[in-house]
Scaffold this active site. Structure first.
Site, PDB file in Angstrom:
ATOM      1  N   ASP A  45      24.025  95.641  43.673  1.00 12.96           N
ATOM      2  CA  ASP A  45      23.791  94.189  43.602  1.00 12.96           C
ATOM      3  C   ASP A  45      24.845  93.194  44.252  1.00 12.96           C
ATOM      4  OD1 ASP A  45      21.279  94.007  42.037  1.00 12.96           O
ATOM      5  OD2 ASP A  45      22.538  94.331  40.232  1.00 12.96           O
ATOM      6  N   GLY A  46      26.073  93.989  44.414  1.00 10.87           N
ATOM      7  CA  GLY A  46      27.325  93.194  44.879  1.00 10.87           C
ATOM      8  C   GLY A  46      26.955  93.087  46.360  1.00 10.87           C
ATOM      9  N   ASN A 123      23.606  84.316  41.899  1.00 15.84           N
ATOM     10  CA  ASN A 123      24.072  84.774  40.377  1.00 15.84           C
ATOM     11  C   ASN A 123      24.581  83.461  39.662  1.00 15.84           C
ATOM     12  OD1 ASN A 123      23.286  87.162  40.262  1.00 15.84           O
ATOM     13  ND2 ASN A 123      25.143  88.080  40.409  1.00 15.84           N
ATOM     14  N   GLU A 124      25.766  82.861  40.054  1.00 12.62           N
ATOM     15  CA  GLU A 124      26.220  81.773  39.093  1.00 12.62           C
ATOM     16  C   GLU A 124      27.672  81.337  39.642  1.00 12.62           C
ATOM     17  OE1 GLU A 124      28.437  84.911  39.368  1.00 12.62           O
ATOM     18  OE2 GLU A 124      27.152  85.634  37.709  1.00 12.62           O
ATOM     19  N   ARG A 149      37.057  72.965  25.567  1.00  9.17           N
ATOM     20  CA  ARG A 149      38.385  73.572  25.899  1.00  9.17           C
ATOM     21  C   ARG A 149      38.089  74.937  25.726  1.00  9.17           C
ATOM     22  NH1 ARG A 149      39.035  68.856  23.338  1.00  9.17           N
ATOM     23  NH2 ARG A 149      41.111  67.647  23.757  1.00  9.17           N
ATOM     24  N   ASP A 151      38.469  79.224  28.015  1.00 10.68           N
ATOM     25  CA  ASP A 151      38.646  79.736  29.515  1.00 10.68           C
ATOM     26  C   ASP A 151      37.899  79.159  30.560  1.00 10.68           C
ATOM     27  OD1 ASP A 151      40.371  81.424  27.938  1.00 10.68           O
ATOM     28  OD2 ASP A 151      39.240  83.255  28.325  1.00 10.68           O
ATOM     29  N   ALA A 186      34.711  81.775  26.333  1.00 16.99           N
ATOM     30  CA  ALA A 186      35.570  81.568  25.353  1.00 16.99           C
ATOM     31  C   ALA A 186      36.114  80.107  24.873  1.00 16.99           C
ATOM     32  CB  ALA A 186      36.863  82.592  25.649  1.00 16.99           C
TER      33      ALA A 186
END
Ligand code: NAD
Length: 269
Positions: A45-46, A123-124, A149, A151, A186
């Site tokens: 996929d990369g 992808n994103e 707030r 990551d 996170a």
């Protein structure tokens, strides 16, 4: 039909690329890296992410095909031993028009002290604090939604929902849905700081804006690309008008790919 080819660079992928080129030549397919009709990605996929970004200026004129030389991929769904069948279908298949699927893409517009830039993601996109917690205001359709707030924030396409987004417990979206998904990375949630905690799926006609609250070093990723920013004023995410086209010489339904990639035989009743 003209084609171009990108391989992952490892020995197995390079050898398969040579085999493909030989078979393609025998069947009268012409390699043209400038103006290909089909772009073949050999690897994982990369590799497809690299192929997509290499040809992003020609997306409306290109169909992508992926062969995997490791495990089954979401974009790389042809097996190495199917390469001659793929060449035969490409050479005999006539026009590509009826043999394609189109997947939605994510448009990202970044305004920083240095100016504005726009990116397309297959992808994103993610926004993360480079050396401190990210503090950012999230607006949806120009209305304040929450202060984040933590990551970082991940905005994914439907076909990217099985990638980073899945690790963030986001939902898997069928790529026929024209939508984007916002997932938290996170987040800090306590009596003082509060975010929704669930991922959000926005339809095509909606948009979101992220405004970092303090001047801070940020890391922006778009698929495999990582771009450091000194100071970001705003980031807007929306479903792009453009789509990516994949050549579908044979059906491989999305949910079958999900099952094969993540459940396999463990999912048998
Ligand atoms: P990489 O080598 O770290 O590969 C990451 C993994 O993501 C590979 O197993 C790849 O097959 C898989 N992947 C990529 N696209 C996918 C998709 N649409 N559906 C399901 N799996 C997919 O990095 P890379 O090869 O440069 O790929 C970059 C991608 O890695 C990013 O777009 C992001 O989605 C993913 N990523 C995931 C995490 C995470 O899950 N925690 C973190 C960072 C990046």
């Amino acid at each position: 039909m003209n084609y171009s080819l990108l391989d992952r660079g490892d020995q197995v992928s390079r050898e398969l690329a040579e085999t493909f080129e030989q078979l393609a030549k025998e069947r009268g397919l012409v390699r043209d890296d400038e103006r290909p009709d089909v772009v073949l990605s050999i690897g994982g996929d990369g590799t497809m992410l690299h192929a997509f970004h290499r040809y992003r200026e020609r997306l409306d004129r290109i169909a992508f095909v992926g062969i995997h030389t490791g495990h089954l991929g979401f974009y790389a769904d042809w097996k190495p031993n199917e390469v001659s069948e793929l060449v035969r279908l490409m050479a005999d298949g006539g026009g590509l028009k009826d043999r394609v699927v189109k997947y939605p893409l994510l448009k990202i517009e970044i305004v920083s002290d240095a100016g504005s830039e726009s990116y397309l993601a297959l992808n994103e996109f993610t926004l993360k604090g480079a050396d401190a917690t990210l503090v950012a205001q999230l607006n949806i359709n120009d209305m304040p939604f929450e202060t984040f707030r933590g990551d970082g924030i991940c905005i994914s396409t439907p076909s990217g929902s099985t990638a980073y987004n899945k690790s963030l417990n986001g939902a898997l979206l069928h790529p026929s849905l024209e939508a984007l998904q916002i997932a938290e990375i996170a987040s800090i949630n306590n009596r003082v700081y509060r975010t929704l905690g669930s991922s959000l799926v926005l339809p095509k006609h909606h948009h979101c804006d992220i405004f970092p609250v303090k001047k801070q070093k940020l890391l922006i990723t778009v698929d495999h690309l990582a771009i450091p920013y000194e100071s970001v004023v705003s980031v807007r995410g929306s479903v792009s008008e453009q789509k990516v086209t994949f050549a579908r010489y044979r059906p491989f339904p999305f949910w079958n790919r999900v099952r094969e990639a993540f459940i396999q035989d463990g999912g048998q009743p």
